[in-house]
Design a protein around this motif. Structure first.
Motif, PDB file in Angstrom:
ATOM      1  N   GLY A   1      -8.741  -1.574   2.494  1.00 49.28           N
ATOM      2  CA  GLY A   1      -7.488  -0.898   2.812  1.00 49.28           C
ATOM      3  C   GLY A   1      -7.740   0.594   2.848  1.00 49.28           C
ATOM      4  N   ASP A   2      -6.737   1.342   3.210  1.00 47.53           N
ATOM      5  CA  ASP A   2      -6.914   2.789   3.113  1.00 47.53           C
ATOM      6  C   ASP A   2      -6.048   3.297   1.961  1.00 47.53           C
ATOM      7  OD1 ASP A   2      -4.285   3.374   4.014  1.00 47.53           O
ATOM      8  OD2 ASP A   2      -4.933   3.352   6.092  1.00 47.53           O
ATOM      9  N   LEU A   3      -6.284   4.517   1.558  1.00 44.82           N
ATOM     10  CA  LEU A   3      -5.628   5.037   0.363  1.00 44.82           C
ATOM     11  C   LEU A   3      -4.119   5.181   0.521  1.00 44.82           C
ATOM     12  CD1 LEU A   3      -8.268   7.685  -0.701  1.00 44.82           C
ATOM     13  CD2 LEU A   3      -7.860   5.442  -1.690  1.00 44.82           C
ATOM     14  N   SER A   4      -3.633   5.353   1.760  1.00 44.30           N
ATOM     15  CA  SER A   4      -2.202   5.540   1.962  1.00 44.30           C
ATOM     16  C   SER A   4      -1.448   4.222   2.100  1.00 44.30           C
ATOM     17  CB  SER A   4      -1.947   6.407   3.195  1.00 44.30           C
ATOM     18  OG  SER A   4      -2.403   5.731   4.363  1.00 44.30           O
ATOM     19  N   GLN A   5      -2.130   3.141   2.466  1.00 49.38           N
ATOM     20  CA  GLN A   5      -1.455   1.862   2.708  1.00 49.38           C
ATOM     21  C   GLN A   5      -2.281   0.728   2.123  1.00 49.38           C
ATOM     22  OE1 GLN A   5       1.303   2.027   5.087  1.00 49.38           O
ATOM     23  NE2 GLN A   5       1.940   0.003   4.504  1.00 49.38           N
ATOM     24  N   ARG A   6      -2.072   0.410   0.885  1.00 51.78           N
ATOM     25  CA  ARG A   6      -2.823  -0.676   0.245  1.00 51.78           C
ATOM     26  C   ARG A   6      -2.226  -2.018   0.628  1.00 51.78           C
ATOM     27  NH1 ARG A   6      -4.469   1.595  -5.675  1.00 51.78           N
ATOM     28  NH2 ARG A   6      -5.429   3.483  -4.886  1.00 51.78           N
ATOM     29  N   ALA A   7      -3.047  -3.050   0.559  1.00 55.32           N
ATOM     30  CA  ALA A   7      -2.602  -4.400   0.883  1.00 55.32           C
ATOM     31  C   ALA A   7      -1.512  -4.839  -0.091  1.00 55.32           C
ATOM     32  CB  ALA A   7      -3.777  -5.368   0.832  1.00 55.32           C
ATOM     33  N   ASP A   8      -0.550  -5.586   0.410  1.00 51.77           N
ATOM     34  CA  ASP A   8       0.545  -6.107  -0.386  1.00 51.77           C
ATOM     35  C   ASP A   8       0.001  -6.983  -1.518  1.00 51.77           C
ATOM     36  OD1 ASP A   8       3.378  -6.789  -0.884  1.00 51.77           O
ATOM     37  OD2 ASP A   8       2.781  -8.765  -0.137  1.00 51.77           O
TER      38      ASP A   8
ATOM     39  N   GLY B   1       0.839 -11.518   6.152  1.00 51.24           N
ATOM     40  CA  GLY B   1       1.801 -12.144   5.263  1.00 51.24           C
ATOM     41  C   GLY B   1       3.197 -11.809   5.747  1.00 51.24           C
ATOM     42  N   GLU B   2       4.087 -11.563   4.815  1.00 53.62           N
ATOM     43  CA  GLU B   2       5.473 -11.254   5.155  1.00 53.62           C
ATOM     44  C   GLU B   2       5.676  -9.791   5.550  1.00 53.62           C
ATOM     45  OE1 GLU B   2       7.999 -12.608   2.000  1.00 53.62           O
ATOM     46  OE2 GLU B   2       7.116 -14.604   2.028  1.00 53.62           O
ATOM     47  N   THR B   3       4.751  -8.920   5.184  1.00 58.52           N
ATOM     48  CA  THR B   3       4.870  -7.504   5.527  1.00 58.52           C
ATOM     49  C   THR B   3       4.204  -7.240   6.872  1.00 58.52           C
ATOM     50  OG1 THR B   3       2.820  -6.938   4.380  1.00 58.52           O
ATOM     51  CG2 THR B   3       4.848  -6.838   3.090  1.00 58.52           C
ATOM     52  N   ALA B   4       4.505  -6.091   7.435  1.00 57.97           N
ATOM     53  CA  ALA B   4       3.961  -5.745   8.751  1.00 57.97           C
ATOM     54  C   ALA B   4       2.457  -5.455   8.708  1.00 57.97           C
ATOM     55  CB  ALA B   4       4.700  -4.535   9.312  1.00 57.97           C
ATOM     56  N   GLU B   5       1.973  -4.949   7.579  1.00 58.26           N
ATOM     57  CA  GLU B   5       0.567  -4.590   7.451  1.00 58.26           C
ATOM     58  C   GLU B   5      -0.265  -5.778   6.984  1.00 58.26           C
ATOM     59  OE1 GLU B   5      -0.906  -1.665   8.263  1.00 58.26           O
ATOM     60  OE2 GLU B   5       1.045  -1.063   9.038  1.00 58.26           O
ATOM     61  N   PRO B   6      -1.353  -6.070   7.683  1.00 63.50           N
ATOM     62  CA  PRO B   6      -2.225  -7.157   7.246  1.00 63.50           C
ATOM     63  C   PRO B   6      -3.175  -6.695   6.147  1.00 63.50           C
ATOM     64  CG  PRO B   6      -3.134  -6.182   9.205  1.00 63.50           C
ATOM     65  CD  PRO B   6      -1.814  -5.489   8.937  1.00 63.50           C
ATOM     66  N   ALA B   7      -3.763  -7.650   5.477  1.00 65.32           N
ATOM     67  CA  ALA B   7      -4.867  -7.366   4.564  1.00 65.32           C
ATOM     68  C   ALA B   7      -6.143  -7.647   5.337  1.00 65.32           C
ATOM     69  CB  ALA B   7      -4.783  -8.268   3.335  1.00 65.32           C
ATOM     70  N   THR B   8      -7.142  -6.804   5.168  1.00 68.41           N
ATOM     71  CA  THR B   8      -8.421  -7.000   5.837  1.00 68.41           C
ATOM     72  C   THR B   8      -9.373  -7.637   4.838  1.00 68.41           C
ATOM     73  OG1 THR B   8      -8.028  -5.037   7.173  1.00 68.41           O
ATOM     74  CG2 THR B   8     -10.279  -5.866   7.094  1.00 68.41           C
ATOM     75  N   LEU B   9      -9.753  -8.875   5.103  1.00 68.62           N
ATOM     76  CA  LEU B   9     -10.640  -9.642   4.236  1.00 68.62           C
ATOM     77  C   LEU B   9     -12.035  -9.600   4.840  1.00 68.62           C
ATOM     78  CD1 LEU B   9     -11.013 -11.561   1.813  1.00 68.62           C
ATOM     79  CD2 LEU B   9     -10.376 -13.443   3.336  1.00 68.62           C
TER      80      LEU B   9
ATOM     81  N   LEU C   1       0.332 -10.725  -1.056  1.00 68.26           N
ATOM     82  CA  LEU C   1      -0.605 -11.239  -0.066  1.00 68.26           C
ATOM     83  C   LEU C   1      -2.002 -11.367  -0.665  1.00 68.26           C
ATOM     84  CD1 LEU C   1      -1.252 -12.164   2.778  1.00 68.26           C
ATOM     85  CD2 LEU C   1      -1.416  -9.765   3.463  1.00 68.26           C
ATOM     86  N   VAL C   2      -2.428 -10.371  -1.424  1.00 74.12           N
ATOM     87  CA  VAL C   2      -3.737 -10.417  -2.080  1.00 74.12           C
ATOM     88  C   VAL C   2      -3.791 -11.593  -3.054  1.00 74.12           C
ATOM     89  CG1 VAL C   2      -5.296  -9.207  -3.657  1.00 74.12           C
ATOM     90  CG2 VAL C   2      -4.199  -7.961  -1.780  1.00 74.12           C
ATOM     91  N   ALA C   3      -2.719 -11.800  -3.814  1.00 72.41           N
ATOM     92  CA  ALA C   3      -2.671 -12.923  -4.752  1.00 72.41           C
ATOM     93  C   ALA C   3      -2.740 -14.252  -4.002  1.00 72.41           C
ATOM     94  CB  ALA C   3      -1.409 -12.847  -5.598  1.00 72.41           C
ATOM     95  N   SER C   4      -2.073 -14.340  -2.871  1.00 67.40           N
ATOM     96  CA  SER C   4      -2.101 -15.562  -2.065  1.00 67.40           C
ATOM     97  C   SER C   4      -3.492 -15.835  -1.517  1.00 67.40           C
ATOM     98  CB  SER C   4      -1.114 -15.460  -0.903  1.00 67.40           C
ATOM     99  OG  SER C   4       0.198 -15.402  -1.362  1.00 67.40           O
ATOM    100  N   ILE C   5      -4.183 -14.780  -1.101  1.00 63.64           N
ATOM    101  CA  ILE C   5      -5.555 -14.932  -0.593  1.00 63.64           C
ATOM    102  C   ILE C   5      -6.454 -15.446  -1.710  1.00 63.64           C
ATOM    103  CG2 ILE C   5      -7.582 -13.686   0.250  1.00 63.64           C
ATOM    104  CD1 ILE C   5      -5.573 -11.816   1.716  1.00 63.64           C
ATOM    105  N   LYS C   6      -6.352 -14.845  -2.892  1.00 66.17           N
ATOM    106  CA  LYS C   6      -7.168 -15.286  -4.033  1.00 66.17           C
ATOM    107  C   LYS C   6      -6.886 -16.739  -4.376  1.00 66.17           C
ATOM    108  CE  LYS C   6      -7.402 -10.783  -6.279  1.00 66.17           C
ATOM    109  NZ  LYS C   6      -6.980 -10.042  -7.478  1.00 66.17           N
ATOM    110  N   GLU C   7      -5.603 -17.109  -4.384  1.00 67.10           N
ATOM    111  CA  GLU C   7      -5.233 -18.485  -4.710  1.00 67.10           C
ATOM    112  C   GLU C   7      -5.775 -19.458  -3.661  1.00 67.10           C
ATOM    113  OE1 GLU C   7      -1.233 -21.203  -5.179  1.00 67.10           O
ATOM    114  OE2 GLU C   7      -1.061 -19.040  -5.421  1.00 67.10           O
TER     115      GLU C   7
END
Length: 61
Positions: free
Chosen positions: A31-38, A8-16, A41-47
């Motif tokens: 995701g990992d506990l220190s860096q959760r998905a934005d 998405g717009e952030t540097a970290e991707p979401a792993t689907l 971005l998660v809302a966009s994936i769901k939509e």
């Protein structure tokens, strides 16, 4: 099983993660506990997948 890196717009991707079994497909966003998905971005994936929030579960590795 299919693993997709969704950027998405952030540097970290979401792993689907898509896993099929018995005619059903389950979706997870990992995701990992220190860096959760934005959250946006998660809302966009769901939509984009037209999935209710209850269907997607977050798993942490």
């Amino acid at each position: 099983m299919v693993v997709l890196m969704v950027y998405g717009e952030t540097a970290e991707p979401a792993t689907l993660i898509l896993h099929g079994s018995d005619g059903q497909t389950r979706f997870s966003i990992a995701g990992d506990l220190s860096q959760r998905a934005d959250r946006k971005l998660v809302a966009s994936i769901k939509e984009a997948l037209d999935i209710k929030a209850a269907v997607i579960c977050l798993t942490f590795t």
